[in-house]
Design an enzyme around this catalytic site. Structure first.
Site, PDB file in Angstrom:
ATOM      1  N   ARG A 115       0.793  -1.238   0.000  1.00  0.00           N
ATOM      2  CA  ARG A 115       0.000   0.000   0.000  1.00  0.00           C
ATOM      3  C   ARG A 115       0.821   1.282   0.000  1.00  0.00           C
ATOM      4  O   ARG A 115       0.268   2.373   0.007  1.00  0.00           O
ATOM      5  CB  ARG A 115      -0.983   0.004   1.167  1.00  0.00           C
ATOM      6  CG  ARG A 115      -2.088  -1.003   0.934  1.00  0.00           C
ATOM      7  CD  ARG A 115      -3.126  -1.053   2.011  1.00  0.00           C
ATOM      8  NE  ARG A 115      -4.085  -2.101   1.679  1.00  0.00           N
ATOM      9  CZ  ARG A 115      -3.880  -3.396   1.907  1.00  0.00           C
ATOM     10  NH1 ARG A 115      -2.772  -3.795   2.510  1.00  0.00           N
ATOM     11  NH2 ARG A 115      -4.773  -4.287   1.547  1.00  0.00           N
ATOM     12  N   HIS A 163       3.916 -10.309  -6.368  1.00  0.00           N
ATOM     13  CA  HIS A 163       2.972  -9.419  -7.053  1.00  0.00           C
ATOM     14  C   HIS A 163       3.415  -7.981  -6.806  1.00  0.00           C
ATOM     15  O   HIS A 163       3.840  -7.649  -5.704  1.00  0.00           O
ATOM     16  CB  HIS A 163       1.557  -9.652  -6.501  1.00  0.00           C
ATOM     17  CG  HIS A 163       0.460  -9.076  -7.344  1.00  0.00           C
ATOM     18  ND1 HIS A 163       0.261  -7.719  -7.474  1.00  0.00           N
ATOM     19  CD2 HIS A 163      -0.487  -9.669  -8.101  1.00  0.00           C
ATOM     20  CE1 HIS A 163      -0.771  -7.517  -8.283  1.00  0.00           C
ATOM     21  NE2 HIS A 163      -1.248  -8.683  -8.681  1.00  0.00           N
ATOM     22  N   TYR A 201       0.300  -2.028  -5.054  1.00  0.00           N
ATOM     23  CA  TYR A 201      -0.923  -1.475  -5.661  1.00  0.00           C
ATOM     24  C   TYR A 201      -0.764  -0.096  -6.323  1.00  0.00           C
ATOM     25  O   TYR A 201      -1.475   0.211  -7.261  1.00  0.00           O
ATOM     26  CB  TYR A 201      -2.017  -1.330  -4.598  1.00  0.00           C
ATOM     27  CG  TYR A 201      -2.467  -2.633  -3.996  1.00  0.00           C
ATOM     28  CD1 TYR A 201      -2.867  -3.695  -4.813  1.00  0.00           C
ATOM     29  CD2 TYR A 201      -2.505  -2.814  -2.618  1.00  0.00           C
ATOM     30  CE1 TYR A 201      -3.282  -4.891  -4.255  1.00  0.00           C
ATOM     31  CE2 TYR A 201      -2.921  -4.009  -2.053  1.00  0.00           C
ATOM     32  CZ  TYR A 201      -3.311  -5.046  -2.885  1.00  0.00           C
ATOM     33  OH  TYR A 201      -3.721  -6.219  -2.341  1.00  0.00           O
ATOM     34  N   HIS A 213       0.109  -5.600 -12.878  1.00  0.00           N
ATOM     35  CA  HIS A 213      -1.055  -5.101 -13.599  1.00  0.00           C
ATOM     36  C   HIS A 213      -0.557  -4.145 -14.671  1.00  0.00           C
ATOM     37  O   HIS A 213       0.570  -3.652 -14.591  1.00  0.00           O
ATOM     38  CB  HIS A 213      -1.990  -4.375 -12.639  1.00  0.00           C
ATOM     39  CG  HIS A 213      -2.611  -5.283 -11.633  1.00  0.00           C
ATOM     40  ND1 HIS A 213      -3.416  -4.837 -10.628  1.00  0.00           N
ATOM     41  CD2 HIS A 213      -2.534  -6.637 -11.485  1.00  0.00           C
ATOM     42  CE1 HIS A 213      -3.815  -5.866  -9.905  1.00  0.00           C
ATOM     43  NE2 HIS A 213      -3.289  -6.962 -10.395  1.00  0.00           N
ATOM     44  N   GLU A 273      -0.447  -9.393 -16.159  1.00  0.00           N
ATOM     45  CA  GLU A 273      -1.717  -9.984 -15.728  1.00  0.00           C
ATOM     46  C   GLU A 273      -2.883  -9.352 -16.488  1.00  0.00           C
ATOM     47  O   GLU A 273      -2.995  -8.127 -16.557  1.00  0.00           O
ATOM     48  CB  GLU A 273      -1.911  -9.782 -14.216  1.00  0.00           C
ATOM     49  CG  GLU A 273      -3.207 -10.412 -13.722  1.00  0.00           C
ATOM     50  CD  GLU A 273      -3.392 -10.351 -12.208  1.00  0.00           C
ATOM     51  OE1 GLU A 273      -2.569  -9.726 -11.512  1.00  0.00           O
ATOM     52  OE2 GLU A 273      -4.388 -10.922 -11.731  1.00  0.00           O
ATOM     53  N   ASP A 290      -5.623 -14.373 -14.828  1.00  0.00           N
ATOM     54  CA  ASP A 290      -6.506 -14.374 -13.661  1.00  0.00           C
ATOM     55  C   ASP A 290      -7.901 -14.772 -14.138  1.00  0.00           C
ATOM     56  O   ASP A 290      -8.492 -14.104 -14.998  1.00  0.00           O
ATOM     57  CB  ASP A 290      -6.504 -12.975 -13.035  1.00  0.00           C
ATOM     58  CG  ASP A 290      -7.279 -12.919 -11.721  1.00  0.00           C
ATOM     59  OD1 ASP A 290      -8.461 -13.315 -11.729  1.00  0.00           O
ATOM     60  OD2 ASP A 290      -6.716 -12.470 -10.712  1.00  0.00           O
ATOM     61  N   HIS A 336     -10.683 -12.118 -13.459  1.00  0.00           N
ATOM     62  CA  HIS A 336     -10.567 -10.982 -14.376  1.00  0.00           C
ATOM     63  C   HIS A 336     -11.042 -11.362 -15.789  1.00  0.00           C
ATOM     64  O   HIS A 336     -11.719 -10.573 -16.447  1.00  0.00           O
ATOM     65  CB  HIS A 336      -9.118 -10.486 -14.447  1.00  0.00           C
ATOM     66  CG  HIS A 336      -8.583  -9.991 -13.140  1.00  0.00           C
ATOM     67  ND1 HIS A 336      -7.276  -9.583 -12.962  1.00  0.00           N
ATOM     68  CD2 HIS A 336      -9.173  -9.831 -11.933  1.00  0.00           C
ATOM     69  CE1 HIS A 336      -7.089  -9.206 -11.712  1.00  0.00           C
ATOM     70  NE2 HIS A 336      -8.218  -9.344 -11.060  1.00  0.00           N
ATOM     71  N   HIS A 339      -3.734 -17.293 -11.818  1.00  0.00           N
ATOM     72  CA  HIS A 339      -4.461 -16.829 -10.637  1.00  0.00           C
ATOM     73  C   HIS A 339      -5.849 -17.446 -10.695  1.00  0.00           C
ATOM     74  O   HIS A 339      -6.655 -17.071 -11.545  1.00  0.00           O
ATOM     75  CB  HIS A 339      -4.590 -15.297 -10.633  1.00  0.00           C
ATOM     76  CG  HIS A 339      -3.366 -14.591 -10.147  1.00  0.00           C
ATOM     77  ND1 HIS A 339      -3.222 -13.225 -10.234  1.00  0.00           N
ATOM     78  CD2 HIS A 339      -2.255 -15.068  -9.531  1.00  0.00           C
ATOM     79  CE1 HIS A 339      -2.055 -12.900  -9.698  1.00  0.00           C
ATOM     80  NE2 HIS A 339      -1.442 -13.990  -9.275  1.00  0.00           N
ATOM     81  N   ASP A 348     -13.899  -6.166 -10.327  1.00  0.00           N
ATOM     82  CA  ASP A 348     -12.771  -6.955  -9.824  1.00  0.00           C
ATOM     83  C   ASP A 348     -13.026  -7.400  -8.382  1.00  0.00           C
ATOM     84  O   ASP A 348     -12.452  -6.876  -7.448  1.00  0.00           O
ATOM     85  CB  ASP A 348     -11.480  -6.135  -9.927  1.00  0.00           C
ATOM     86  CG  ASP A 348     -10.255  -6.972  -9.571  1.00  0.00           C
ATOM     87  OD1 ASP A 348     -10.405  -8.178  -9.311  1.00  0.00           O
ATOM     88  OD2 ASP A 348      -9.148  -6.399  -9.541  1.00  0.00           O
ATOM     89  N   HIS A 380     -12.990 -10.904  -6.248  1.00  0.00           N
ATOM     90  CA  HIS A 380     -12.708 -12.345  -6.241  1.00  0.00           C
ATOM     91  C   HIS A 380     -13.666 -13.051  -5.284  1.00  0.00           C
ATOM     92  O   HIS A 380     -14.132 -12.450  -4.320  1.00  0.00           O
ATOM     93  CB  HIS A 380     -11.273 -12.597  -5.793  1.00  0.00           C
ATOM     94  CG  HIS A 380     -10.245 -11.904  -6.641  1.00  0.00           C
ATOM     95  ND1 HIS A 380      -8.903 -12.019  -6.418  1.00  0.00           N
ATOM     96  CD2 HIS A 380     -10.364 -11.088  -7.713  1.00  0.00           C
ATOM     97  CE1 HIS A 380      -8.238 -11.315  -7.311  1.00  0.00           C
ATOM     98  NE2 HIS A 380      -9.103 -10.722  -8.108  1.00  0.00           N
ATOM     99  N   GLU A 384      -6.181 -16.147  -4.976  1.00  0.00           N
ATOM    100  CA  GLU A 384      -6.245 -14.824  -4.331  1.00  0.00           C
ATOM    101  C   GLU A 384      -7.672 -14.636  -3.838  1.00  0.00           C
ATOM    102  O   GLU A 384      -8.334 -13.658  -4.147  1.00  0.00           O
ATOM    103  CB  GLU A 384      -5.904 -13.721  -5.334  1.00  0.00           C
ATOM    104  CG  GLU A 384      -4.514 -13.800  -5.938  1.00  0.00           C
ATOM    105  CD  GLU A 384      -4.323 -12.791  -7.065  1.00  0.00           C
ATOM    106  OE1 GLU A 384      -5.157 -12.736  -7.992  1.00  0.00           O
ATOM    107  OE2 GLU A 384      -3.341 -12.044  -7.004  1.00  0.00           O
TER     108      GLU A 384
END
Ligand code: ZN
Ligand code: MN
Ligand code: MN
Length: 279
Positions: free
Chosen positions: A36, A68, A71, A108, A143, A177, A180, A214, A227, A229, A259
């Protein structure tokens, strides 16, 4: 079958391996630092040694591990300082993965923030190419996205077009993913849907470039671009679709990483166990 989930590094980075072992994972994903923030505390020699030692002792295949990206970076950003910071962060993560012996870094593709796909993709390719110059064995995995507004790379054709522009080719691969893909309109609910979706993926991207899957069920409906999951088999993809994906992917020996959420319905221990039961 290599299967596991995203695990926390809370406490110290080697704890990730403990968390993976506890969940009976044979594959896992981590953030190498707090996802973050922009700042990453440098990895000490001790961090690196502990992580590597534990991974070796765990018997988890090094090539079934991935990291990964955090963000905040946006590799398609039209804002010069935002773009620069994002590229720097990508380069940093490639280097961190190299030190830890993690072979894959999932990223991403970012948002063009309304400036158009063409411009966004140009910046994205520039960002990825810059990070591709880092001299280590880490592969950057693109991804596919959920297709949110202004996002880049939700359809396989576009993903393939971006992928083919990247040099050196050996530095790049793809992470698919399932949530996604489904919310971007690929029907993964039936065996036939799964077969057709992967045929489309093969045509535009190539299965040989798929390095990590994913596996996530979706809270949203097909094509909703949301998005969110969900637990394996309990979402809108459902059990038939999830099972078909797992079978197809495990046959190709591609690591599967969940995830999925942790809530009153299920935790990640259970989701990992359920994937094993579905095959
Ligand atoms: Zn992701
Ligand atoms: Mn994902
Ligand atoms: Mn997602």
């Amino acid at each position: 079958m290599q299967i596991g989930c995203h695990v926390s590094i809370s406490g110290s980075i080697d704890k990730a391996v403990d968390n993976a072992v506890e969940r009976e994972c044979s594959a896992f994903q981590i953030f190498t630092r707090n996802p973050r923030g922009w700042h990453a505390k440098e990895l000490s020699e001790e961090d690196i040694k502990n992580f590597k030692d534990k991974l070796k002792a765990s018997k988890i295949d090094q090539f079934a591990t991935c990291a990964h990206m955090p963000y905040l970076p946006n590799l398609s950003s039209p804002k010069p300082d935002g773009f620069e910071k994002s590229v720097k962060s990508l380069v940093e993560e490639v280097e961190r993965c190299g030190k830890l012996g993690i072979p894959y870094l999932v990223t991403h593709l970012g948002s063009h923030l309304g400036t158009g796909e063409e411009e966004g993709i140009k910046r994205l390719v520039k960002a990825l190419t810059t990070a591709g110059q880092v001299k280590n064995d880490v592969m950057i995995l693109l991804e596919n996205t959920a297709g949110q507004k202004n996002s880049v790379g939700s359809d396989f054709k576009q993903l393939g077009e971006i992928f083919k522009q990247l040099k050196p080719a050996k530095k790049f691969g793809v992470c698919l993913d399932t949530c996604h893909a489904f919310v971007s309109g690929y029907d993964l609910r039936t065996e036939k849907g799964v077969k057709d979706t992967f045929k489309e993926f093969e045509k535009h991207v190539g299965m040989e470039n798929l390095k990590i899957l994913h596996l996530n069920d979706a809270k949203g409906e097909i094509g909703c671009n949301l998005d969110r999951h969900y637990h394996i088999g309990l979402g809108n993809i459902g059990e038939e679709g999830m099972t078909a994906v797992i079978k197809l992917i495990s046959k190709k020996k591609i690591p599967i990483v969940l995830e999925t959420p942790i809530d009153d319905t299920r935790d990640d221990f259970e989701n990992v166990r359920i994937v094993k039961e579905l095959v």
